[in-house]
Design a protein around this motif. Sequence first.
Motif, PDB file in Angstrom:
ATOM      1  N   TYR A 182      26.320  33.104  10.168  1.00 18.66           N
ATOM      2  CA  TYR A 182      25.530  31.885  10.051  1.00 18.66           C
ATOM      3  C   TYR A 182      26.320  30.729   9.443  1.00 18.66           C
ATOM      4  CZ  TYR A 182      21.308  34.605  11.130  1.00 18.66           C
ATOM      5  OH  TYR A 182      20.349  35.401  11.748  1.00 18.66           O
ATOM      6  N   LEU A 183      27.561  30.959   9.098  1.00 18.85           N
ATOM      7  CA  LEU A 183      28.447  29.882   8.628  1.00 18.85           C
ATOM      8  C   LEU A 183      29.861  30.215   9.101  1.00 18.85           C
ATOM      9  CD1 LEU A 183      28.717  27.227   7.103  1.00 18.85           C
ATOM     10  CD2 LEU A 183      29.132  28.532   5.009  1.00 18.85           C
ATOM     11  N   GLN A 184      30.110  29.953  10.378  1.00 17.79           N
ATOM     12  CA  GLN A 184      31.401  30.268  10.984  1.00 17.79           C
ATOM     13  C   GLN A 184      32.403  29.135  10.791  1.00 17.79           C
ATOM     14  OE1 GLN A 184      30.939  32.033  14.981  1.00 17.79           O
ATOM     15  NE2 GLN A 184      28.793  32.438  14.458  1.00 17.79           N
ATOM     16  N   ARG A 185      31.993  28.096  10.107  1.00 18.87           N
ATOM     17  CA  ARG A 185      32.782  26.917   9.755  1.00 18.87           C
ATOM     18  C   ARG A 185      33.061  26.075  11.001  1.00 18.87           C
ATOM     19  NH1 ARG A 185      32.790  28.040   4.043  1.00 18.87           N
ATOM     20  NH2 ARG A 185      33.647  25.935   3.931  1.00 18.87           N
ATOM     21  N   GLY A 186      32.776  24.773  10.880  1.00 20.22           N
ATOM     22  CA  GLY A 186      32.884  23.880  12.021  1.00 20.22           C
ATOM     23  C   GLY A 186      34.293  23.399  12.307  1.00 20.22           C
ATOM     24  N   ASP A 187      34.411  22.681  13.428  1.00 13.68           N
ATOM     25  CA  ASP A 187      35.651  22.013  13.837  1.00 13.68           C
ATOM     26  C   ASP A 187      36.840  22.968  13.921  1.00 13.68           C
ATOM     27  OD1 ASP A 187      34.297  19.518  13.897  1.00 13.68           O
ATOM     28  OD2 ASP A 187      34.563  19.321  11.723  1.00 13.68           O
ATOM     29  N   PHE A 285      23.199  28.552   7.690  1.00 11.60           N
ATOM     30  CA  PHE A 285      22.701  28.969   6.370  1.00 11.60           C
ATOM     31  C   PHE A 285      23.895  29.068   5.431  1.00 11.60           C
ATOM     32  CE2 PHE A 285      21.140  31.663   3.015  1.00 11.60           C
ATOM     33  CZ  PHE A 285      19.785  31.408   2.942  1.00 11.60           C
ATOM     34  N   ARG A 286      23.905  28.223   4.397  1.00 12.47           N
ATOM     35  CA  ARG A 286      24.992  28.217   3.413  1.00 12.47           C
ATOM     36  C   ARG A 286      24.425  28.656   2.063  1.00 12.47           C
ATOM     37  NH1 ARG A 286      29.825  25.210   3.195  1.00 12.47           N
ATOM     38  NH2 ARG A 286      29.111  23.867   4.897  1.00 12.47           N
ATOM     39  N   THR A 287      25.127  29.560   1.371  1.00  7.97           N
ATOM     40  CA  THR A 287      24.620  30.058   0.088  1.00  7.97           C
ATOM     41  C   THR A 287      25.325  29.448  -1.116  1.00  7.97           C
ATOM     42  OG1 THR A 287      26.181  31.907  -0.129  1.00  7.97           O
ATOM     43  CG2 THR A 287      24.230  32.280   1.225  1.00  7.97           C
ATOM     44  N   SER A 288      26.539  28.907  -0.936  1.00 16.15           N
ATOM     45  CA  SER A 288      27.347  28.481  -2.083  1.00 16.15           C
ATOM     46  C   SER A 288      27.698  26.993  -2.018  1.00 16.15           C
ATOM     47  CB  SER A 288      28.644  29.298  -2.134  1.00 16.15           C
ATOM     48  OG  SER A 288      28.368  30.673  -2.218  1.00 16.15           O
ATOM     49  N   TRP A 289      27.639  26.343  -3.170  1.00 21.60           N
ATOM     50  CA  TRP A 289      28.026  24.927  -3.318  1.00 21.60           C
ATOM     51  C   TRP A 289      27.217  24.022  -2.389  1.00 21.60           C
ATOM     52  CZ3 TRP A 289      30.664  25.479  -7.522  1.00 21.60           C
ATOM     53  CH2 TRP A 289      31.503  26.591  -7.688  1.00 21.60           C
ATOM     54  N   GLY A 290      25.967  24.414  -2.125  1.00 17.65           N
ATOM     55  CA  GLY A 290      25.134  23.630  -1.221  1.00 17.65           C
ATOM     56  C   GLY A 290      24.942  22.196  -1.653  1.00 17.65           C
ATOM     57  N   GLU A 291      24.994  21.954  -2.972  1.00 18.53           N
ATOM     58  CA  GLU A 291      24.790  20.597  -3.472  1.00 18.53           C
ATOM     59  C   GLU A 291      25.911  19.644  -3.058  1.00 18.53           C
ATOM     60  OE1 GLU A 291      27.292  22.728  -6.514  1.00 18.53           O
ATOM     61  OE2 GLU A 291      25.572  23.198  -5.231  1.00 18.53           O
ATOM     62  N   ARG A 292      27.003  20.184  -2.571  1.00 17.89           N
ATOM     63  CA  ARG A 292      28.157  19.360  -2.188  1.00 17.89           C
ATOM     64  C   ARG A 292      28.225  19.100  -0.684  1.00 17.89           C
ATOM     65  NH1 ARG A 292      31.933  18.560  -6.160  1.00 17.89           N
ATOM     66  NH2 ARG A 292      31.563  19.687  -8.106  1.00 17.89           N
ATOM     67  N   PHE A 293      27.226  19.584   0.056  1.00 14.72           N
ATOM     68  CA  PHE A 293      27.254  19.451   1.500  1.00 14.72           C
ATOM     69  C   PHE A 293      25.932  18.912   2.014  1.00 14.72           C
ATOM     70  CE2 PHE A 293      30.256  22.785   0.409  1.00 14.72           C
ATOM     71  CZ  PHE A 293      31.350  22.498   1.225  1.00 14.72           C
ATOM     72  N   ALA A 294      25.995  18.131   3.099  1.00 14.33           N
ATOM     73  CA  ALA A 294      24.774  17.729   3.777  1.00 14.33           C
ATOM     74  C   ALA A 294      24.105  18.961   4.365  1.00 14.33           C
ATOM     75  CB  ALA A 294      25.117  16.726   4.875  1.00 14.33           C
ATOM     76  N   GLU A 295      22.837  18.850   4.656  1.00 15.47           N
ATOM     77  CA  GLU A 295      22.029  20.011   5.039  1.00 15.47           C
ATOM     78  C   GLU A 295      22.613  20.764   6.235  1.00 15.47           C
ATOM     79  OE1 GLU A 295      17.409  21.108   6.295  1.00 15.47           O
ATOM     80  OE2 GLU A 295      17.910  19.140   5.410  1.00 15.47           O
ATOM     81  N   ASP A 296      23.147  20.052   7.229  1.00 18.92           N
ATOM     82  CA  ASP A 296      23.670  20.720   8.416  1.00 18.92           C
ATOM     83  C   ASP A 296      25.191  20.627   8.503  1.00 18.92           C
ATOM     84  OD1 ASP A 296      23.098  22.273  10.738  1.00 18.92           O
ATOM     85  OD2 ASP A 296      23.587  20.533  11.979  1.00 18.92           O
ATOM     86  N   ASP A 297      25.844  20.425   7.383  1.00 18.55           N
ATOM     87  CA  ASP A 297      27.314  20.360   7.343  1.00 18.55           C
ATOM     88  C   ASP A 297      27.875  21.767   7.415  1.00 18.55           C
ATOM     89  OD1 ASP A 297      30.000  20.110   6.747  1.00 18.55           O
ATOM     90  OD2 ASP A 297      29.709  18.577   5.222  1.00 18.55           O
ATOM     91  N   ARG A 298      28.619  22.069   8.439  1.00 18.55           N
ATOM     92  CA  ARG A 298      29.166  23.411   8.636  1.00 18.55           C
ATOM     93  C   ARG A 298      30.656  23.505   8.340  1.00 18.55           C
ATOM     94  NH1 ARG A 298      25.594  26.180  13.367  1.00 18.55           N
ATOM     95  NH2 ARG A 298      23.708  24.953  13.057  1.00 18.55           N
ATOM     96  N   SER A 299      31.187  22.502   7.681  1.00 23.05           N
ATOM     97  CA  SER A 299      32.624  22.486   7.401  1.00 23.05           C
ATOM     98  C   SER A 299      32.990  23.546   6.362  1.00 23.05           C
ATOM     99  CB  SER A 299      33.058  21.114   6.917  1.00 23.05           C
ATOM    100  OG  SER A 299      32.371  20.754   5.728  1.00 23.05           O
TER     101      SER A 299
END
Length: 299
Positions: A182-187, A285-299
């Motif tokens: 669920y978080l394969q990392r974008g780009d 679905f991101r579990t860690s450091w979510g406060e540093r990313f936009a809701e749909d940021d997959r980077s």
Amino acid sequence: MDIPLLRLRDGNQIPLWSANDLELAFGTGTAWFKDVGDTTFSQGLVDLTKAAIEKGFYHLDCAEMYGTEEEVGIAIKESGVPREKLFITNKVAQGIDDIEAAIDQSLQKIQTDYFDLYLIHIPFFAKSDEDFQRAWKTMEGIQKSGKARSIGVSNYLRPHIEATLKGATSPPAINQIEYHAYLQRGDGYVAWLQDNEIQVGSFKGLTPAFRAPDGPLREPLARIAKAHGVTEAAVLISWIMRNNVVAVTTTTKLARLDEYAQALKIKLTEEEVKEITDVGGTYHFRTSWGERFAEDDRS
């Protein structure tokens, strides 16, 4: 357990298994929230870590931040397993302003002369490219001293890696990041790291089974697990390993270790790997450091 190895760019090898694909490492972060002086919890962690070692989980993933170094050191000593058979990863966070002092303190707590892998735990200390480069120069000095055989980073995004590489003589051997279906990392970030000979380590790899159990992989995971006679956790670990990523998994239950070890006994088909990848990629679905990313940021 006969655990496969993954070659690092510096010529060293990391166990691809210690509860993570192609490197299932036993993470000791389960004690992160322990109360200082909680002797019951501390003894429990010693016993669990020692049991993990005795079961063949020779890759121990530790961190200054977890506050469990003393317990890990005791468990290693009591296990009786020779140091050279173990692969010990540790990470620096609080001691980032004086990494040399931090590693000396960690080595003393874990009762060892060297770490097989030493990582900068988080990139958020840096305010400029120069901060990344200064910290990395210190890490290179630590590697030359023999206190760490390999060095790397954790939670770094591509701009952090690029800033580090500008001043690096010995580039990071690995970047340990949150990575799962669920978080394969974008780009194409994971592929970019691997193309640049920076291996990838995964934490929170079992998220689709334990933290987001109602996501779109619910049915495929159940079906694939049944077909192989294993648990969904074992399927997820196997998927990580098939992607040449080192998997680090934590647990507070001894029985889970046997469950996770099932991942070494199965071989997912290409179709199963692709289905997990494709279906997982439709969900975020991101579990860690979510406060540093936009809701749909997959980077």
